[in-house]
Design an enzyme around this catalytic site. Structure first.
Site, short mmCIF file in Angstrom:
data_model
loop_
_atom_site.label_atom_id
_atom_site.label_comp_id
_atom_site.label_asym_id
_atom_site.label_seq_id
_atom_site.Cartn_x
_atom_site.Cartn_y
_atom_site.Cartn_z
N CYS A 197 5.10 1.95 5.57
CA CYS A 197 4.46 3.20 5.16
C CYS A 197 5.30 4.34 5.73
O CYS A 197 6.36 4.10 6.32
CB CYS A 197 3.01 3.27 5.63
SG CYS A 197 2.79 2.90 7.38
N THR A 198 4.87 5.57 5.57
CA THR A 198 5.72 6.71 5.88
C THR A 198 6.18 6.72 7.34
O THR A 198 7.38 6.72 7.62
CB THR A 198 4.98 8.03 5.56
OG1 THR A 198 4.52 7.99 4.22
CG2 THR A 198 5.91 9.22 5.74
#
Length: 299
Positions: A183-184
């Site tokens: 994820c980010t």
């Protein structure tokens, strides 16, 4: 010189309201802007400001015993990318609707995936080859403009959709495979990896520091392709000047990584639209329903 800090920490917080007051006072004193969420599970923040003020923020925040080993990630930008400073208390610092299931202690999330540094991710792929599955821990619209090559992208509009997706049966064939969640910045995978393990996925990993840290090491010369969606007025960032464009305009299907807010003020969705189609105001709507609601005379 200004920068943006991204950070999170899973640790038990007995009185989130007290931590909220402290963080609100501290950030306002330093002239920072951004978003900070606090819950009984920990802290999640993105703040922008002058370098000296951000360094002082780091110093003061680490004085709280549970936050002393927070890993702060630096990103290009400034406090101008945020309209104001928001500090809020929520049941979760990421809304998976898993507040009762998630367990944390002083070491972080209990029962989560194994953390891999970017170089260790490449080593795993070298050793296990096509057996390795990359599993996107973000929302589907983020993956539309950037993802790991050949990654599994769940059909999610918000993080709340993940539990339903995992329990749908469509990923049961992956339960015995090595899965690398990403994820980010890493926070969503802390939760997602634990939810996956609780549902029978046997070998679950997560990229330490998320896509941000991976991009710092490999840029666009590794396993990542496309642009990274970020949650301030930058909308997207690239890791190099040779990033590929994998997104497609929702109108003409041409290549683009440009997201625009829906022109209907009551809609919170985004429109993936190329710069050419953007010139037509009637195309700046997420859906026909949004366009009709904004311009009822056009119905």
């Amino acid at each position: 010189m200004q920068k943006i800090l991204l950070y999170y920490k899973f640790t038990p917080i007995k009185d989130p309201e007290v931590v909220k007051l402290w963080q609100k006072t501290l950030t306002e004193h330093l002239g920072l802007r951004g978003r900070i969420l606090i819950s009984p599970h920990g802290l999640n923040g993105t703040v922008g400001g002058e370098m000296d003020d951000l360094k002082e923020y780091i110093k003061q925040t680490k004085l709280f015993p549970g936050f002393k080993d927070i890993v702060f990630k630096w990103s290009d930008g400034s406090n101008e990318h945020f309209p104001r400073m928001n500090v809020k208390v929520r049941p979760e610092i990421v809304a998976f609707d898993a507040a009762d299931e998630l367990r944390v202690d002083e070491s972080g999330v209990v029962g989560g995936g194994v953390h891999l540094k970017p170089t260790e991710v490449h080593k795993l792929v070298e050793e296990r080859g096509d057996e390795v599955v990359f599993f996107d821990g973000r929302n589907a619209h983020e993956a539309a403009i950037g993802k790991f090559k050949n990654a599994v992208v769940p059909n999610t509009h918000t993080s709340r959709d993940f539990i339903k997706e995992l329990e749908s049966g469509k990923y049961d064939d992956l339960k015995d495979k090595p899965i690398v969640t990403y994820c980010t910045g890493g926070i969503r995978c802390e939760i997602l990896s634990s939810l996956m393990k609780n549902r029978g996925f046997q070998e679950v990993y997560q990229i330490e520091g998320g896509i941000v840290k991976y991009g710092e090491v490999y840029g666009d010369d590794g396993l990542w392709e496309g642009s990274l969606r970020v949650f301030d007025d930058r909308m997207t960032v690239d890791f190099s000047d040779h990033a590929v464009t994998i997104g497609h305009c929702s109108h003409c299907n041409g290549p683009t990584d440009n997201y625009e807010n829906c022109a209907y003020a009551n809609c919170n969705d985004l429109v993936l639209i190329c710069l050419g189609c953007k010139q037509n105001p009637e195309l700046l709507y997420h859906s026909e329903a949004c366009r009709n609601a904004a311009m009822p005379s056009a119905v």
